[in-house]
Design a protein around this motif. Structure first.
Motif, PDB file in Angstrom:
ATOM      1  N   SER A 196      13.373 -28.050 -16.871  1.00  0.00           N
ATOM      2  CA  SER A 196      14.089 -28.122 -15.594  1.00  0.00           C
ATOM      3  C   SER A 196      15.312 -29.025 -15.673  1.00  0.00           C
ATOM      4  N   VAL A 199      18.965 -27.396 -16.282  1.00  0.00           N
ATOM      5  CA  VAL A 199      19.507 -26.367 -15.386  1.00  0.00           C
ATOM      6  C   VAL A 199      20.999 -26.650 -15.147  1.00  0.00           C
ATOM      7  N   ASN A 200      21.783 -25.600 -15.107  1.00  0.00           N
ATOM      8  CA  ASN A 200      23.238 -25.692 -14.859  1.00  0.00           C
ATOM      9  C   ASN A 200      23.943 -26.572 -15.890  1.00  0.00           C
ATOM     10  N   LEU A 201      23.505 -26.520 -17.119  1.00  0.00           N
ATOM     11  CA  LEU A 201      24.118 -27.358 -18.152  1.00  0.00           C
ATOM     12  C   LEU A 201      24.745 -26.454 -19.214  1.00  0.00           C
ATOM     13  N   THR A 202      26.003 -26.760 -19.600  1.00  0.00           N
ATOM     14  CA  THR A 202      26.649 -25.977 -20.654  1.00  0.00           C
ATOM     15  C   THR A 202      26.984 -26.894 -21.817  1.00  0.00           C
ATOM     16  N   ARG A 235      20.019 -36.198 -20.124  1.00  0.00           N
ATOM     17  CA  ARG A 235      19.077 -35.533 -19.216  1.00  0.00           C
ATOM     18  C   ARG A 235      17.646 -35.759 -19.714  1.00  0.00           C
ATOM     19  N   ASP A 251      18.764 -38.256 -14.726  1.00  0.00           N
ATOM     20  CA  ASP A 251      20.008 -38.148 -15.492  1.00  0.00           C
ATOM     21  C   ASP A 251      20.454 -39.568 -15.790  1.00  0.00           C
TER      22      ASP A 251
END
Length: 1180
Positions: A196, A199-202, A235, A251
Motif C-alpha cells: 500500500s 501507491v501513486n509512486l513512479t 516509504r 512517509d
C-alpha cells in the motif's frame, strides 16, 4: 523517549563499514566493511557498583577481535543468539559461520557457491534454520549444524532481502524490483504482498529493509503491527502479518538505508540521509517511530554516509555504522511508570500474555502487587494515588450509568498504591497527555481536555465508594475544547460533540498544580486556567514547542523541555515590558540546558529542582547548578533536600524481581555540607551556616547532632526552628532527668539504637526501664527474657501480658498451636477458645467450657462455636451453664434435635415449643417434605399430628393406585402412630391421678379419658380399616396365585366391606375372578351384575364386561350347590364373626390369637406359623 550520541569508535585504516549487527544476548557487535574487514567488539559490562549508580555512560571495549577469512567487501553479518554463532558473507559469495570458543571467535564452516553474491541471510526465531538468498534467485535453507534442508532457484528474479515469520512457517523474499513474495517454509510460492505504501509512486525504488519482530518480549498491544517494510525512497509500511490489507503507512521523506525494531517491538529505527536546502551535503539521520506510525524522535548523526544500524539487546543503546566509525547512542525510553507513597509503579510486556503487566512495588516493605491491564496508554501518579489510562475493552459494554456517551473508547482508572481500582471513568477523548493533582485528574487529546475532580475515598466504606463510582455529580467532570475560553463559572457539562472538533493548533503538553492548569500548544502558546473553577486566566508565548511541562511547588515557575531535549524556564507572574513598550505578564528566564530528559521540582522549595542531563544529575538552587552526580536513574521524588531516584533500566531487565538496591537516594550539597560541618567543625559554627541556609531538614540535622552531644539548649532551638513538637517535648523530658547516663540511654533509644539503650539501662540496674522500652517496641519475646532473668512477684501481671502478647503474635500468623501454649500460661481464656476453635480441637474447647465458672461471659461464645460445627450436646451444656435455656432450645431446633428441644422446653416450662414445632412443620410442608414433617412430629412425640399427615399420604397414594403393599404400609404406619398417641394420653392420665387411690376417681378418670380419646379412636379405626382393606386385597391375590382358590374366594368376599377405600371395580373384578376359579358361578354372577351396574365405568368397558359375562354364563349355570363355611360368613348378618388376618377365614373356634398392637385376630393353629402379626408386623 530521548536519544543522544555518547561514544564513537574509529575503525583502523579508515575502512568503510558496510554492515553492523549487535548480538542481543551476549552483547557482541559484529561489523563488516570493505577489503574483507570483519571485527567483533564488545563493550565492557557494568560492574555491580556502576549498576547501582545507574551509569549508562560510555564504556571501553572488553573484546576487540579481527576475524580473517573474507577477501571481498563484507556485506551481510547476522547472529544466531541461541547457538552462539555468527554468519557472514562477502561480495564474492563466500559464507563463513563462526563459533565462540574460550572467549574468541573461530571459523566453523565455509561455503562458496562462486556463481553469485549473497544479498541477505536470516536465522529463524528458534535459531534452528538459516535462509540464504543470492542475487541470481537461488535460495538455500540450511540447519544450524550445516546440513542443507532444501534449495530452490527462483528463475528470472533478483533477490535482495529475506525474513522469517515468528512461527517459522512463512518466508518473505524481497525482490530487486521492489516486490515482496510470500512463500511457505518449504519454498512453495503463496502470494505477492500488497504494498500500500507504493501507491501513486513512479520512478525506480528498491527495498531498504524488511524486519519482522518475533514477539520474544511480548507486544505493546494485542494485535500490534510487527512486520516493517521500508523502501529507499522513504516509504514504509508496518503490518500486523504478511496478509494485512490495512497496514500503518509512513512517509519518512528521507533516503533510507536500514531499518530495525528494538528488543520489544515498541520502536522502529529508520536510518538514512536527508537532503537539506541550506547545505549541499546530505545529513545523516535516524528517525524513531512507534508500531502505529507515530514519530517519536530524530537523531542527527555526523559523517558522510550512514550504512547500517543495530539495537542493543536491552533497547538502551543503538550502534550506527557511519563511514569508518561506529557511533553509539544512548536511549532514555519513555517507560510507563510512576511513584506514589513509597511505591514505584511500572509496566512491562510479557511474551506469554497480551496485556501489560503493571507492578506496584512497595519499596519500603519490598512487597509487590501485580495487575494485568489491556491496552495501557499511560501511568500517572500523585500523592497516594495512581491513574491508569487504557483503551476500553470492546467486549465489555459499559453500563448506562458508567458513561453518558454511548461507546466510550477510553478509561481512566483511579487506583491506590497497591493497585486496587477505586473509581473508573469512561471518556471519549484519547488521553494522550494525563496529569493529576491532589484533587483533579486532567486528560487531554490534541483538541480538548477533560477534568475530573476525583474523590479520595480514605474514609468511605466500600459501599459508599461504590455509590460514588456510580453517580456522576454535576460539575465533577467537565470537558473543554482547546479553542474555548471558559469564564470559570460553573458551566460544568460533559459534551463530547464539541471535543471532537479539530483545531489548527493542537495540544502538545499539560501540567497542573492545586491552583492552576497549564496547557501547551504546538505553536508555543501556553494557556493558563484557574483550578478548580477552570477559567482561562492568561496566555503566554514561548519560542519552542513544549514536550514536557512541570510546575514548581508554589506555581510561580514552569519548566519546559522541548522535543530536542532543551530545558528552559518561564516565570508565570513577573510583569515585564516587552519590545513594543507594553507591559506583559510572564518572562522567559535566562537558564537553558541541552540534552535534558527528566526534571523534578522540589516539593518544599520553589527554587530547587533536579534535572537529568545525559548520564548526569544536576541540582539547581536559584538557577545555579551544584556539581553533577553520575547516574541514569529516573527521578521519583525530591523533598527534604533528598532526591529519590529509581534505576528503571536495571529493574526492567528482571521486572518480576525488583531489587531495593535500584532505589537510590541522593543528598543535595547543602545537606552534605551541613553534615560535614557538624562532624568536623562543631555545632555552634554549623548552626551559623544553617541560619544562613535555613531548611527544616538542616535544623533537624542540627537538632539530632546536638542531642547526640547532650547540648539540650541548641537541640531545643533547632527543634523549634523545624517545628518538631515531639522533639521539643523529648528535650524537655531529657532536661528533667538527673543522671547523665540515663540521658544518654534515652537519646540512644530516640535514635533507634535500642540494643545500646537497653544495655545502658541494665548497666544502671534499671531492668524496669529496659522492659518498658521493649514493651514500647512490641518486642515481647525480649520482654519475657528480661522478666525471667529478674526476681520478684510484682512481675506476674507483666508476665501474663507478655505471654498473651506472644500468643497474639503467633495467632496473627495463624500458628495456633504455638499461640495455645502462651495463652495457657497467660490464662487468656477468650483467645484460648478462639485457638481451640481454629485448631478444631473441640475436646480442648469442651474442657475449657467445663473449667469455666457458671455464668462466665465466655460461655455463650463457646456455645456458639459448638453450634457452628453442629455439636449440639456440648452447645446445650454451655448454654445451660450460663443460664440461657432459650438459646439451648434454639440450638436444638437449629440442629434438628427436636426431642432434646422438647425435653428442654418441658424441663424449663417453656410454652413456645408447640408453636415452634408447628412453624417448622409448616415450613417443611410448604416445601412438600411431608415425610420430614412426620418424622419431626414423631421425634417430638406429637403423634396425633404425625398420624394425620401419614393417613393423608396413605389416602393420596391409594387414589394414585400405586403399589398396594406400599399403601398398606402407609396405613399401618398411620395406625401405629395413633396407637402411640393413645398410649401417650393414657400415661399422662395415669400420671395425673397418681395418689388418688379411690376407685371412683379412677373410674371417673377412665370415663374422661374415653371421652377425649373417642374422636382419635374414630381416626385410628379408619387407619386400621385402610390397612385391613389392602391386607385382604393383597392376601386374596396371593392365595389365588398359589392355587388356594377356596381361601382366595373367602378373602375376596370380605373386600365388599371396603368399597370406600379400594375402587369397587377392582374389588368385584377380583371377586369375580376368584369365584370363577372356585367354580362358584352364583357369586361370580352377582359380582358381574355389580360390575355392570357401576356408574364409574366407560361404555366400552361395560360392554367388555357384558361380553365376558355372556361367554362365561352360556357355558356355566350361575348356581352353586356346595354348602360350606362360606355360607356362615355370607349369612352371618350383623353379628359378624371375627376374621383371621392370616387366612381370611371367619374364626369359628372359641380359642384364637389376638395382636396386642392392632387388636386383630388369627386362628390359633395359624399363630404358631408366624413370628409377627400378618397385618401390623409387630412381634407376635
Amino acid at each position: 523517549m530521548f536519544i543522544y550520541l555518547c561514544k564513537k569508535i574509529a575503525i583502523p585504516g579508515n575502512v568503510r563499514l558496510r554492515c553492523i549487527s549487535w548480538n542481543k544476548d551476549q552483547g557482541f557487535i559484529a561489523c563488516g566493511g570493505e577489503d574483507g574487514l570483519l571485527k567483533v567488539l564488545k563493550l565492557e559490562t557494568q560492574t555491580d557498583e556502576a549498576k547501582i549508580k545507574g551509569l549508562a555512560a560510555p564504556s571501553n571495549l572488553s573484546v576487540n577481535q579481527t576475524l580473517e577469512g573474507h577477501s571481498g567487501s563484507v556485506q551481510v553479518v547476522t547472529w544466531n543468539e541461541q547457538y552462539q554463532k555468527l554468519t557472514t558473507s562477502d561480495q564474492n559469495g563466500l559464507i563463513i559461520v563462526w563459533m565462540l570458543y574460550k572467549g574468541a571467535w573461530y571459523e566453523e564452516m565455509i561455503n562458496n557457491r562462486n556463481k553469485s553474491v549473497v544479498r541477505s541471510m536470516s536465522w529463524n526465531a528458534d535459531g534452528q534454520k538459516i535462509c540464504i538468498v543470492y542475487e541470481d534467485g537461488a535460495v538455500i535453507v540450511g540447519s544450524v549444524d550445516g546440513n542443507r534442508i532444501w534449495g530452490k532457484d527462483l528463475k528470472g528474479t533478483h533477490l535482495c532481502h529475506v525474513a522469517w515469520s515468528s512461527d517459522s512457517k512463512v518466508l518473505l523474499f524481497g525482490m530487486a524490483n521492489g516486490e515482496i513474495h510470500i512463500y511457505d517454509n518449504q519454498g512453495n510460492f503463496i502470494v505477492k504482498m500488497k504494498l500500500s505504501c507504493l501507491v501513486n509512486l513512479t520512478g525506480a525504488f528498491s527495498i531498504a529493509g524488511i524486519h519482522w519482530y518475533h514477539g520474544t518480549e511480548g507486544y505493546i498491544e494485542p494485535d500490534c503491527p510487527c512486520l516493517a517494510v521500508c523502501y529507499d525512497n522513504g516509504r514504509c509500511q508496518i503490518m500486523r502479518d504478511e496478509n494485512d490489507h490495512n497496514p500503518v503507512l509512513i512517509d519518512t521523506a528521507m533516503n533510507v538505508v536500514c531499518i530495525q525494531w528494538n528488543h520489544c517491538g515498541s520502536v522502529l529505527a529508520v536510518a538514512g540521509s536527508l537532503k537539506t536546502t541550506s547545505q549541499d551535503k546530505d545529513v545523516n539521520i535516524v528517525q524513531f517511530y512507534t508500531p502505529f506510525g507515530e514519530h517519536l524522535r530524530t537523531l542527527k548523526v555526523p559523517g558522510k554516509q550512514i550504512s547500517a544500524l543495530s539495537w542493543e539487546g536491552s533497547g538502551l543503546k543503538i550502534a550506527l555504522a557511519v563511514d569508518s566509525y561506529i557511533y553509539f547512542a544512548n536511549i532514555r525510553p519513555d517507560y510507563k511508570w510512576g511513584y506514589c507513597s513509597n511505591t514505584v509503579v511500572y509496566a512491562y510486556t510479557r511474551p506469554d500474555r497480551p496485556e501489560y503487566c503493571v507492578v506496584f512495588w512497595d519499596t519500603k516493605n519490598n512487597e509487590k502487587y501485580v495487575k494485568y491491564v489491556k491496552s495501557l496508554i499511560s501511568i500517572t501518579t500523585y500523592g497516594d494515588f495512581c491513574v491508569l489510562a487504557t483503551k476500553a475493552d470492546e467486549n465489555q459494554p459499559q453500563e448506562e450509568h458508567e458513561t453518558e456517551s454511548i461507546g466510550a473508547t477510553y478509561v481512566l482508572v483511579l487506583c491506590n498504591s497497591i493497585g486496587t481500582p477505586l473509581d473508573p471513568k469512561y471518556i471519549d477523548i484519547g488521553p494522550l497527555f494525563v496529569t493529576m493533582t491532589k484533587t483533579h485528574v486532567i486528560a487531554a487529546s490534541k483538541e480538548a481536555f477533560y477534568i475530573w475532580q476525583y474523590r479520595v475515598a480514605k474514609k468511605l466504606t466500600a459501599m459508599e465508594i461504590n455509590q460514588v463510582a456510580r453517580t456522576r455529580k454535576e460539575g465533577r467532570e467537565r470537558i473543554y475544547h482547546i479553542d474555548d475560553t471558559p469564564s470559570g463559572s460553573a458551566d460544568g457539562h460533559l459534551d463530547y460533540s464539541r471535543a471532537i472538533e479539530g483545531t489548527r493548533d493542537p495540544i502538545c503538553a499539560i501540567t497542573a498544580s492545586d491552583k492552576i492548569l497549564l496547557v501547551g500548544r504546538e505553536s508555543g502558546t501556553i494557556q493558563r486556567y484557574s483550578l478548580p473553577s477552570v477559567g482561562i486566566v492568561q496566555k503566554y508565548t514561548l519560542n519552542c514547542r513544549a514536550y514536557q511541562l512541570s510546575l514548581n511547588c508554589n506555581s510561580s515557575r514552569v519548566a519546559i523541555i522541548d522535543l530536542s531535549g532543551v530545558l528552559t524556564f518561564f516565570d508565570l507572574d513577573t510583569r515585564v515590558v516587552d519590545s513594543t513598550g507594553q507591559q506583559v505578564i510572564g518572562e522567559q528566564l535566562k537558564l537553558e540546558r541541552k540534552d535534558v530528559w527528566d526534571m523534578k521540582w522540589a516539593k518544599d522549595n520553589p527554587d530547587l529542582f533536579a534535572m537529568m542531563e545525559k548520564t548526569r544529575m544536576y541540582v539547581f538552587r536559584n538557577l545555579d547548578p551544584e556539581e553533577p552526580i553520575q547516574t541514569s536513574g529516573y527521578i521519583c521524588n525530591f523533598e527534604d533536600l533528598e532526591i529519590k531516584s529509581v534505576l528503571l533500566d536495571e529493574i526492567l531487565k528482571n521486572p518480576e524481581h525488583p531489587n531495593k538496591d535500584y532505589i537510590v537516594n541522593f543528598e543535595i550539597r547543602s545537606l552534605r555540607d551541613s553534615r560535614a560541618l557538624i562532624e568536623k567543625v562543631g555545632i555552634e559554627e554549623s548552626s551559623q551556616f544553617i541560619e544562613d541556609n535555613p531548611h527544616p531538614r538542616l535544623w533537624r540535622l542540627l537538632a539530632e547532632a546536638a542531642l547526640q552531644k547532650l547540648d539540650l539548649q541548641t537541640a531545643e532551638q533547632a527543634f523549634v526552628r523545624c517545628k518538631d513538637y515531639q522533639g521539643i517535648k523529648f528535650v524537655k523530658r531529657l532536661g528533667n532527668l538527673q543522671s547523665e547516663s540515663m540521658k544518654q540511654a534515652e537519646v540512644a533509644a530516640y535514635f533507634s539504637r535500642f540494643e545500646e539503650a537497653e544495655r545502658m539501662y541494665l548497666d544502671m540496674d534499671r531492668r524496669d526501664l529496659a522492659i518498658g522500652l521493649r514493651i514500647k517496641l512490641g518486642d515481647w519475646f525480649r520482654v519475657l527474657q528480661l522478666l525471667k532473668t529478674g526476681s520478684g512477684g510484682s512481675d506476674d501481671a507483666l508476665l501474663e501480658q507478655a505471654y498473651n502478647a506472644i500468643g497474639d503474635y503467633f495467632a496473627d500468623r495463624q500458628k495456633w498451636l504455638n499461640a495455645v501454649q502462651y495463652y495457657v500460661q497467660g490464662r487468656n481464656q477468650e483467645r484460648l477458645a478462639e485457638c481451640y476453635y481454629m485448631l478444631e480441637d473441640y475436646e480442648g474447647l469442651e474442657n475449657l467450657a467445663n473449667s469455666l465458672p457458671e455464668n462466665n461471659k465466655l460461655l455463650p461464645d463457646i456455645a456458639y462455636m459448638f453450634v457452628r460445627v453442629g455439636m449440639c450436646e456440648q452447645a446445650v451444656s454451655a448454654f445451660l451453664k450460663c443460664n440461657r435455656p432459650k438459646d439451648a432450645v434454639d440450638t436444638c431446633v437449629h440442629l434438628n434435635q427436636w426431642n432434646k428441644a422438647v425435653e428442654l422446653a418441658k424441663n424449663h416450662n417453656m410454652k413456645e415449643i408447640g408453636s415452634l414445632l408447628a412453624r417448622y412443620a409448616s415450613h417443611l410442608l410448604e416445601k412438600n417434605k411431608i415425610l420430614d414433617a412426620i418424622d419431626l412430629y414423631r421425634k417430638a412425640n406429637y403423634f396425633l399430628e404425625a398420624a394425620k399427615l401419614m393417613f393423608k399420604i396413605a389416602d393420596e397414594e391409594s387414589k394414585k393406585r400405586t403399589k398396594p403393599l406400599r399403601v398398606k404400609k402407609l396405613y399401618v404406619l398411620s395406625a401405629l402412630l395413633m396407637e402411640q398417641c393413645h398410649e401417650q394420653m393414657q400415661n399422662a392420665q395415669r400420671g395425673k391421678i397418681k395418689g388418688k387411690t379411690s376407685e371412683t376417681a379412677s373410674a371417673l378418670a377412665g370415663l374422661l379419658e374415653e371421652d377425649v380419646l373417642s374422636s382419635t379412636n374414630r381416626f385410628a379405626d379408619n387407619a386400621w380399616r385402610g390397612a385391613e382393606a389392602y391386607h385382604f386385597f393383597i392376601l386374596a391375590q396371593r392365595q389365588l396365585y398359589k392355587g388356594s382358590v377356596d381361601a382366595a374366594l373367602k378373602t375376596a368376599v370380605h373386600l365388599r366391606d371396603y368399597e370406600d377405600i379400594i375402587p369397587a371395580v377392582e374389588i368385584y373384578s377380583l371377586l369375580a375372578l376368584c369365584a370363577c376359579a372356585n367354580r362358584a358361578f352364583d357369586i361370580c354372577s352377582k359380582a358381574f351384575v355389580k360390575l355392570e351396574s357401576l356408574e364409574t365405568l366407560r361404555p366400552e368397558q361395560r360392554q367388555q364386561y357384558e361380553y365376558l359375562a355372556l361367554e362365561i354364563f352360556t357355558r356355566h349355570c350361575p348356581k352353586y350347590n356346595k354348602k360350606s363355611d362360606l355360607d356362615d360368613v355370607l349369612e352371618s348378618g350383623d353379628g359378624k364373626l371375627p376374621v383371621c388376618v392370616a387366612t381370611g377365614d371367619p374364626i369359628l373356634e372359641c380359642r384364637f390369637w389376638m395382636c396386642s398392637v392392632c387388636k386383630h385376630f388369627m386362628k390359633a393353629k395359624e399363630a404358631s406359623n408366624y413370628n409377627f402379626c400378618p397385618l401390623c408386623h409387630s412381634r407376635a
